[in-house]
Motif scaffolding. Structure first.
Motif, PDB file in Angstrom:
ATOM      1  N   VAL A 215      27.057 -36.085 -17.065  1.00  0.00           N
ATOM      2  CA  VAL A 215      26.870 -35.317 -18.297  1.00  0.00           C
ATOM      3  C   VAL A 215      25.487 -35.582 -18.886  1.00  0.00           C
ATOM      4  N   VAL A 217      22.764 -36.454 -17.491  1.00  0.00           N
ATOM      5  CA  VAL A 217      21.652 -35.868 -16.735  1.00  0.00           C
ATOM      6  C   VAL A 217      21.310 -34.493 -17.300  1.00  0.00           C
ATOM      7  N   GLU A 218      22.330 -33.703 -17.593  1.00  0.00           N
ATOM      8  CA  GLU A 218      22.131 -32.345 -18.106  1.00  0.00           C
ATOM      9  C   GLU A 218      21.969 -32.314 -19.623  1.00  0.00           C
ATOM     10  N   HIS A 219      22.668 -33.218 -20.321  1.00  0.00           N
ATOM     11  CA  HIS A 219      22.667 -33.227 -21.794  1.00  0.00           C
ATOM     12  C   HIS A 219      22.454 -34.664 -22.265  1.00  0.00           C
ATOM     13  N   THR A 222      24.152 -36.440 -25.461  1.00  0.00           N
ATOM     14  CA  THR A 222      25.609 -36.407 -25.648  1.00  0.00           C
ATOM     15  C   THR A 222      26.147 -37.780 -26.053  1.00  0.00           C
TER      16      THR A 222
END
Length: 275
Positions: A215, A217-219, A222
């Protein structure tokens, strides 16, 4: 009368609270009886405020004959028309009490039947007998829950109705709820993800923690908020530290404001270990 195994934080208990809260002010009077040695004081206070009446019954054994007798007295005292039971202890004691008082009985199946393997042999025997013989109506909270009871307990499929749990959280939020203020209070500086569940072997918190690497890596902003407590919390705290995620996975423990925390987040995550 809703009869439930204790008032510790859990899905069945949250559902009972929602029933009581949403019925307040309506022609329907909701009473609650909780069977257990220990209770969550915050949840007790909320149900006591919402329900027409709350009774805490201490017990050390599922087969204690005093339990159905006590519940039968409650049924008669309040003129209860319908008994609704949740979880194994309540199914047994509440089911017998309903039969003693000739009231119709509804039982809700909150988990797949495979989880009954965690019971002691006597508890499992009584729980299975109660589920097979006592209810006038059975409700399962999912198709998987119904299928498992049909397969393992030999229940006819048509004897169980599936009624999915309603998303009651929006109905239970305070009228003046301020999402932005709640996010500031929680320190959410980006995408918010929450999991509200007791921390025990049935809930797959480990998958949430390990999945956070992908998670992030993309966001990368978070934050995962874990609301709840249970016997596996020390293990989960150690896993969060070992994965180097203490800055992005926070264990908040039991919270009376769980509904507000969910509303403040962007995604609510619910995981469970399959049978």
């Amino acid at each position: 009368l809703h009869v439930v195994d204790g008032l510790d934080a859990g899905g069945a208990q949250s559902l009972v609270y929602a029933f009581a809260k949403l019925a307040a002010g309506s022609p329907l009077s909701v009473y609650v009886s909780a069977i257990a040695r220990t209770h969550d004081p915050a949840l007790v206070a909320r149900i006591r405020e919402a329900a027409a009446g709350l009774e805490l019954i201490e017990t050390g054994a599922l087969w204690d004959p005093r339990l159905p007798l006590a519940l039968a007295r409650t049924i008669r005292r309040h003129g209860v028309d319908l008994v609704h039971t949740h979880l194994a202890g309540a199914d047994v004691a509440g089911g017998v009490a309903a039969k003693l008082t000739r009231r119709p009985l509804v039982s809700t199946l909150h988990a797949v039947a495979e989880h009954r393997s965690e019971y002691t042999a006597r508890r499992r025997l009584l729980a299975n007998l109660a589920t097979r013989r006592l209810p006038d109506a059975l409700i399962a909270v999912s198709e998987g829950t119904r299928e498992s009871h049909v397969r393992l307990l030999g229940l006819p499929p048509e004897s169980i109705d599936v009624i999915l749990n309603t998303a009651a959280a929006p109905l239970l939020l305070p009228g003046d709820f301020d999402r932005a203020a709640k996010r500031r209070e929680l320190g959410l500086d980006g995408f918010g993800l929450c999991m509200v569940a007791r921390i025990d072997p049935q809930k797959d918190h480990e998958a949430l923690v390990r999945g956070m690497h992908a998670v992030l890596v993309e966001h990368p902003t978070t934050t995962a908020l874990v609301v709840g407590d249970g016997p596996r919390r020390p293990m989960l705290e150690a896993l969060v530290a070992a994965e180097g995620l203490s800055h992005r996975v926070r264990l908040l423990g039991q919270r009376a404001d769980a509904v507000e925390i969910m509303a403040a987040c962007d995604v609510a995550c619910q995981l469970t270990v399959g049978p």
